[in-house]
Motif scaffolding. Sequence first.
Motif, PDB file in Angstrom:
ATOM      1  N   PHE A 208       0.832  -1.208   0.000  1.00 32.81           N
ATOM      2  CA  PHE A 208       0.000   0.000   0.000  1.00 32.81           C
ATOM      3  C   PHE A 208       0.868   1.260   0.000  1.00 32.81           C
ATOM      4  O   PHE A 208       0.559   2.246  -0.673  1.00 32.81           O
ATOM      5  N   LYS A 209       1.959   1.216   0.761  1.00 29.21           N
ATOM      6  CA  LYS A 209       2.886   2.343   0.751  1.00 29.21           C
ATOM      7  C   LYS A 209       3.522   2.508  -0.630  1.00 29.21           C
ATOM      8  O   LYS A 209       3.775   3.626  -1.085  1.00 29.21           O
ATOM      9  N   THR A 210       3.765   1.395  -1.283  1.00 30.31           N
ATOM     10  CA  THR A 210       4.347   1.441  -2.624  1.00 30.31           C
ATOM     11  C   THR A 210       3.378   2.087  -3.608  1.00 30.31           C
ATOM     12  O   THR A 210       3.777   2.891  -4.464  1.00 30.31           O
ATOM     13  N   LEU A 211       2.081   1.737  -3.510  1.00 29.81           N
ATOM     14  CA  LEU A 211       1.085   2.373  -4.362  1.00 29.81           C
ATOM     15  C   LEU A 211       1.088   3.885  -4.180  1.00 29.81           C
ATOM     16  O   LEU A 211       1.025   4.645  -5.158  1.00 29.81           O
ATOM     17  N   LEU A 212       1.177   4.315  -2.918  1.00 27.15           N
ATOM     18  CA  LEU A 212       1.226   5.756  -2.648  1.00 27.15           C
ATOM     19  C   LEU A 212       2.485   6.383  -3.230  1.00 27.15           C
ATOM     20  O   LEU A 212       2.451   7.485  -3.786  1.00 27.15           O
TER      21      LEU A 212
ATOM     22  N   ASP B 124      -4.376  15.448  -1.257  1.00 30.61           N
ATOM     23  CA  ASP B 124      -5.574  15.859  -0.521  1.00 30.61           C
ATOM     24  C   ASP B 124      -6.818  15.073  -0.942  1.00 30.61           C
ATOM     25  O   ASP B 124      -7.932  15.380  -0.512  1.00 30.61           O
ATOM     26  N   SER B 125      -6.634  14.032  -1.763  1.00 29.22           N
ATOM     27  CA  SER B 125      -7.779  13.247  -2.225  1.00 29.22           C
ATOM     28  C   SER B 125      -8.176  12.210  -1.176  1.00 29.22           C
ATOM     29  O   SER B 125      -7.371  11.791  -0.342  1.00 29.22           O
ATOM     30  N   ASP B 126      -9.437  11.784  -1.251  1.00 27.65           N
ATOM     31  CA  ASP B 126      -9.922  10.764  -0.321  1.00 27.65           C
ATOM     32  C   ASP B 126      -9.189   9.441  -0.514  1.00 27.65           C
ATOM     33  O   ASP B 126      -8.943   8.709   0.451  1.00 27.65           O
ATOM     34  N   LEU B 127      -8.859   9.117  -1.770  1.00 28.89           N
ATOM     35  CA  LEU B 127      -8.149   7.870  -2.045  1.00 28.89           C
ATOM     36  C   LEU B 127      -6.775   7.872  -1.395  1.00 28.89           C
ATOM     37  O   LEU B 127      -6.341   6.855  -0.823  1.00 28.89           O
ATOM     38  N   TYR B 128      -6.089   9.004  -1.458  1.00 30.95           N
ATOM     39  CA  TYR B 128      -4.756   9.106  -0.841  1.00 30.95           C
ATOM     40  C   TYR B 128      -4.860   8.928   0.672  1.00 30.95           C
ATOM     41  O   TYR B 128      -4.055   8.215   1.284  1.00 30.95           O
ATOM     42  N   ILE B 129      -5.862   9.561   1.269  1.00 30.33           N
ATOM     43  CA  ILE B 129      -6.054   9.456   2.717  1.00 30.33           C
ATOM     44  C   ILE B 129      -6.345   8.008   3.110  1.00 30.33           C
ATOM     45  O   ILE B 129      -5.799   7.489   4.091  1.00 30.33           O
ATOM     46  N   LEU B 130      -7.211   7.341   2.314  1.00 30.58           N
ATOM     47  CA  LEU B 130      -7.551   5.949   2.591  1.00 30.58           C
ATOM     48  C   LEU B 130      -6.323   5.053   2.520  1.00 30.58           C
ATOM     49  O   LEU B 130      -6.030   4.295   3.463  1.00 30.58           O
ATOM     50  N   LEU B 131      -5.586   5.129   1.414  1.00 28.16           N
ATOM     51  CA  LEU B 131      -4.404   4.288   1.254  1.00 28.16           C
ATOM     52  C   LEU B 131      -3.351   4.597   2.308  1.00 28.16           C
ATOM     53  O   LEU B 131      -2.631   3.697   2.765  1.00 28.16           O
ATOM     54  N   SER B 132      -3.269   5.855   2.706  1.00 26.84           N
ATOM     55  CA  SER B 132      -2.266   6.263   3.689  1.00 26.84           C
ATOM     56  C   SER B 132      -2.521   5.623   5.048  1.00 26.84           C
ATOM     57  O   SER B 132      -1.619   5.047   5.660  1.00 26.84           O
ATOM     58  N   PHE B 133      -3.777   5.705   5.539  1.00 29.02           N
ATOM     59  CA  PHE B 133      -3.999   5.136   6.878  1.00 29.02           C
ATOM     60  C   PHE B 133      -4.042   3.616   6.850  1.00 29.02           C
ATOM     61  O   PHE B 133      -3.724   2.956   7.838  1.00 29.02           O
ATOM     62  N   VAL B 134      -4.412   3.031   5.700  1.00 30.44           N
ATOM     63  CA  VAL B 134      -4.351   1.570   5.582  1.00 30.44           C
ATOM     64  C   VAL B 134      -2.899   1.109   5.659  1.00 30.44           C
ATOM     65  O   VAL B 134      -2.569   0.137   6.352  1.00 30.44           O
ATOM     66  N   ALA B 135      -2.003   1.808   4.943  1.00 31.06           N
ATOM     67  CA  ALA B 135      -0.577   1.460   4.974  1.00 31.06           C
ATOM     68  C   ALA B 135       0.007   1.647   6.365  1.00 31.06           C
ATOM     69  O   ALA B 135       0.762   0.794   6.858  1.00 31.06           O
ATOM     70  N   ASP B 136      -0.356   2.759   7.013  1.00 35.07           N
ATOM     71  CA  ASP B 136       0.183   3.039   8.353  1.00 35.07           C
ATOM     72  C   ASP B 136      -0.300   2.040   9.389  1.00 35.07           C
ATOM     73  O   ASP B 136       0.391   1.766  10.371  1.00 35.07           O
ATOM     74  N   ALA B 137      -1.510   1.485   9.172  1.00 37.55           N
ATOM     75  CA  ALA B 137      -2.064   0.528  10.132  1.00 37.55           C
ATOM     76  C   ALA B 137      -1.178  -0.701  10.275  1.00 37.55           C
ATOM     77  O   ALA B 137      -1.114  -1.321  11.342  1.00 37.55           O
ATOM     78  N   GLY B 138      -0.487  -1.064   9.206  1.00 40.37           N
ATOM     79  CA  GLY B 138       0.395  -2.226   9.266  1.00 40.37           C
ATOM     80  C   GLY B 138       1.558  -2.042  10.207  1.00 40.37           C
ATOM     81  O   GLY B 138       2.082  -3.014  10.767  1.00 40.37           O
ATOM     82  N   PHE B 139       1.984  -0.789  10.409  1.00 42.08           N
ATOM     83  CA  PHE B 139       3.126  -0.511  11.269  1.00 42.08           C
ATOM     84  C   PHE B 139       2.690   0.039  12.632  1.00 42.08           C
ATOM     85  O   PHE B 139       3.276  -0.300  13.659  1.00 42.08           O
ATOM     86  N   TYR B 140       1.654   0.890  12.645  1.00 44.19           N
ATOM     87  CA  TYR B 140       1.217   1.503  13.898  1.00 44.19           C
ATOM     88  C   TYR B 140       0.797   0.451  14.916  1.00 44.19           C
ATOM     89  O   TYR B 140       1.109   0.548  16.103  1.00 44.19           O
ATOM     90  N   PHE B 141       0.083  -0.577  14.461  1.00 43.77           N
ATOM     91  CA  PHE B 141      -0.448  -1.597  15.368  1.00 43.77           C
ATOM     92  C   PHE B 141       0.477  -2.802  15.519  1.00 43.77           C
ATOM     93  O   PHE B 141       0.041  -3.880  15.943  1.00 43.77           O
ATOM     94  N   LEU B 142       1.751  -2.634  15.217  1.00 43.11           N
ATOM     95  CA  LEU B 142       2.717  -3.726  15.356  1.00 43.11           C
ATOM     96  C   LEU B 142       2.713  -4.364  16.745  1.00 43.11           C
ATOM     97  O   LEU B 142       2.847  -5.586  16.855  1.00 43.11           O
ATOM     98  N   PRO B 143       2.598  -3.586  17.836  1.00 48.90           N
ATOM     99  CA  PRO B 143       2.571  -4.235  19.157  1.00 48.90           C
ATOM    100  C   PRO B 143       1.439  -5.253  19.309  1.00 48.90           C
ATOM    101  O   PRO B 143       1.591  -6.246  20.022  1.00 48.90           O
ATOM    102  N   ILE B 144       0.309  -5.020  18.639  1.00 46.27           N
ATOM    103  CA  ILE B 144      -0.802  -5.973  18.724  1.00 46.27           C
ATOM    104  C   ILE B 144      -0.486  -7.221  17.910  1.00 46.27           C
ATOM    105  O   ILE B 144      -0.655  -8.353  18.377  1.00 46.27           O
TER     106      ILE B 144
END
Length: 364
Positions: free
Chosen positions: A32-36, A50-70
């Motif tokens: 997902f980060k690669t797509l961005l 500033d597009s909705d698609l960019y925002i969507l892909l951005s938080f989806v990609a970040d979720a893979g790293f942000y929630f690593l402790p879980i």
Amino acid sequence: MKKLKSVGSAILNALSGSLVPLIPVLIGAAMFKTLLAVFGPDVLGWIHADSDLYILLSFVADAGFYFLPIYAGYTSATYFKVSGLLGMFLGAILIHPTFAALDQSLVVFGLTVPSLAYSGTILPILLSCWIMSYVYKGVERVIPKVLQDVFVPFLTILVMLPITLCLVAPLGTWLGQFICDFVLSLGSLGGIGTILSMALIGAFWQYIVMSGMHWIFITTIITILATGEVDALIFPACTASSFSIGGMCLGAFLALRGTEDKAKAMSCVIAQMIGGVTEPGLYGVGFQYKKPLAGMMAGGFCGALYAGITGVVCTNLVPVASLLVFLSFTGASAMNLVNEIIAAAIAFVVAAAVTFVLMKSGEK
């Protein structure tokens, strides 16, 4: 000495057992980060920031790293033979929004809970799950079977709260930060220091993998990228080293005479380039014929040397050793990707040439 070796082996096995199951999540997030990176404003510009698609892909990609402790809470607890869901629970506690938003330490019953950010970290939850395995088994022994379903999970987490929040997690964070700072300092030395460090990693990376020590490096890379930094030292070098395996096997293919041996060597080239698997080449060609190992090291050294000279950085971890690995270098300038491809090509060609010459010359 034997005890030290057994302890070291146990640590490396725990890292491996806890991190290997995370690879699908890391690859998914990385894609997902690669797509961005490719379709976003920095390269093709097809997706606006500033597009909705960019925002969507951005938080989806970040979720893979942000929630690593879980995620790591589940895999590490499972490795230590404790309920994976309890490990996830402990990881979720570490990154709960209320705890993450604290701007000062908590003091509960005289115990200080440092206010630290644990999102994107791995070591704190790994250490916590290791200790929790002993706490869980101890609680299980003293609680009657009829009450275990209710009280074992509750008492285990109750005991782990002060241990994790006051001691283990802060210690793991400081330890992880120390390792990251050390690696970043090597990468930021500039000049001959950085270049030589990368070249040596490229030359010896496969031996590091054999020892299991590569998981410490991979953990460090994940932590660095999760904090928004780039890896300017480890991954560019070990990528070049991976392609030196393919080059070594090609050199052996050209030098060998037996049809069966040549077929095996070529299959190892394909395994590395397409499948991202280096072990068949390392063990089936390198250690079988010995001389190719010198070619592998020469290729890894030269490829990583070029990556160091041109300042290649890894912006997005795709933890494979195939052609897909180049997606890890798409988040910076176009030349960053080009230079890593050149570095891998140098490693491949040098390894093939040196292996071929050594195997044909009969030198030992």
